[in-house]
Design an enzyme around this catalytic site. Sequence first.
Site, PDB file in Angstrom:
ATOM      1  N   GLU A 522      62.854  89.131  63.896  1.00  0.00           N
ATOM      2  CA  GLU A 522      62.218  88.726  62.650  1.00  0.00           C
ATOM      3  C   GLU A 522      60.938  87.568  63.000  1.00  0.00           C
ATOM      4  OE1 GLU A 522      63.260  89.652  59.985  1.00  0.00           O
ATOM      5  OE2 GLU A 522      65.046  90.605  60.992  1.00  0.00           O
ATOM      6  N   ASP A 598      62.885  99.957  59.483  1.00  0.00           N
ATOM      7  CA  ASP A 598      61.375  99.568  59.612  1.00  0.00           C
ATOM      8  C   ASP A 598      60.611 100.852  59.972  1.00  0.00           C
ATOM      9  OD1 ASP A 598      61.964  96.903  59.031  1.00  0.00           O
ATOM     10  OD2 ASP A 598      61.949  96.442  61.306  1.00  0.00           O
TER      11      ASP A 598
END
Length: 706
Positions: A522, A598
Amino acid sequence: MSQRIPEESLPTELSPFAAVEAAYPAELNRVCEALLRGLPVMVEADKELTPYFYKCLRDRLKKDGKQFLYLDGRTAQEPPPGMPAPSMMATLIAQLRDAVRGAVRERIVVLPHLDLLTTSSGGLTSEAREVIPLLYENPEMVWVGFKDPSFAVPRVIENLFPHKESILGVGRDRLRYLITQRECRKFGRGLQPYALYKHVSGINAVRLRRLLGAITGEDYPANPKPAYAQLRSATLTGSLSVPELELHADIGGYAKVKQRLQQEILDVLAHKDTLSDPEAVKRVEALLPRGMIFWGPPGTGKTLFAKAMASSLGAAVQVVSGPELKSRWVGESEENLRQIFVRARQAAPSIIVFDELDSFASARGTYTGSGVEHSMVNQLLTEMDGFRKEELVFVVGTTNFVESLDPALLRPGRFEFQLCIPYPNSADRRAILSIYNQKLGLEMTERALDYAVKRTGDRVEGTGTRFSGDHIQALCRALARRRLREGAQGPTEAVDVERALTEFLDRPELTPMEERVVATHEAGHAVCALFCEHAPAIDRISIRGDLAGSLGHVQYADPAHRYVVTRGQLLDSICMLFGGREAEALLLDDLSLGSAHDLERATEIARELVEDLGMGGDGVPVRRFDAPGRQADRHALSDATRSTLEAAIQEVLAVQRARARDILQREKERVVALRDLLIERKVLDREAFTHLVPAPVAPKKEPALG
């Protein structure tokens, strides 16, 4: 104000029979003319109106020598002692047989209870099958049948009556003949027919006389509202009620939605009340949409807006669940609809809210049930077409899937008014929170309010759906329950908001090593976002498994430009998506499976740039290669073209991956600092990592000309 009729011009006394004559002269004339021509007539009217209407008919035709035979299934004689009384249906059949086979002179036979012959779903009762041959046995017979609006009549009975007359409520132009001078004084000086009519439009003349006679209070009051309130209360049958909900004060946010409702519905009705010219009133009434669709995601307040509109109009509300209307029995679904509209007209002004309208009004050809949906849609349209323009009865359908509705419903003249009620934006959320903050006594600080607005801007933790008005209400109620349990007296802080949102969530328990991987991932996304020019600001970073299916996430603020998306924004999105994977590769010397989504999303954006948007760069033709829903077209391309497209897609991905890697290598210290802060605190809002945000770069000055 609407035109007042002088009190002196109103009748001093009025019997129920005189009221029927005054209310329905045209209808009585048409029925009499049909009977004189020998045509059987069916009259649709409320039960309590039937005997009075019949007597008026009989008195009118008496001068023409017509005689009536009234068959209601009752006997004039008591049965002998010890003998059971025959059933009403058995008596009616015997009376019919005598009338058809034993008549020696011309008579008009009256059947006041046609509903005795029908089931609740509009079919024939077992006894009625014995009656049908009798009704058709003598073609010279002239019948008058009375049908209750609440019951459907089977086609075989309906065909017996070539002339049909429907008497539902009273006409506005007849209202001045139905109120006496004494009753008029309870509403002020002079009769305002337009003000009174909206409360009584669906009530028959006999019931109207009963209600008006029961109005109490002083004569010529300065404020006639109590008299109108008595009348309004008397017309609310069953569980119907007028909601107490103020459109602007009790519903937070949604300024555009409120403005449209106000301008297109409420202001038009308010303007109508100021008119005195009947023709002008009719023109305004013709502008009002009777059918409305309120559509949007679940929990955004579609039914709430309908209730607020009803409250502004003083209208009764019936909220009907679409699935509950459907029945396994033939005809019963349509009967359920018919009953709803009867109640709505009797309680006018009223609003019928069909919740989940798409459950029975989906586009034709998409039905997966018994097919009753098509009949229900037809019944719905038939009922809506039966309204008089002056009747204030509105139909609101709510749905989450407006695109699934039958297009025939959405055309002008039916459900022509369509109102989108979306998820609340930040201003809407603030307004909703402020209302519940006041109602529930939460005493939220400004910081707590700001935090709650930001915190509810993304997905609902544990579900993956966005925050709606219902979710915000649930949050405020959770805060109120916590304050009650803990006996809190001080203000509500931001930490209390976070606890209310997350305390009872079932989160994954990560090991220290897993936390390190998620925090690194993150942090990579966030640092790439900080150095991408077109990326939105970061509001929150979490590694607590806040979202369903995700161990961590970065929450972004609403973009400054919502409607124009550029190539630079899409490329920055790909770069940011690669940030998590490249951070793991940089700091952990290994890769987790957390980058799968992603990579999928990055590939989708790259393919869209190249194949759909003509932004593949040099060597790729500017055209659309792949339209949505036409995947087969791509396989028709030549091998060379497909190779060119794949190479361009790969080039976009490789460039943005390298860009993400360069940013993270250059800002490695920032990535490490953010990762460690995340491991320590688990959740970071914008203020917690402000010191890690790079200073804005001043724009380059253009050289002066000349």
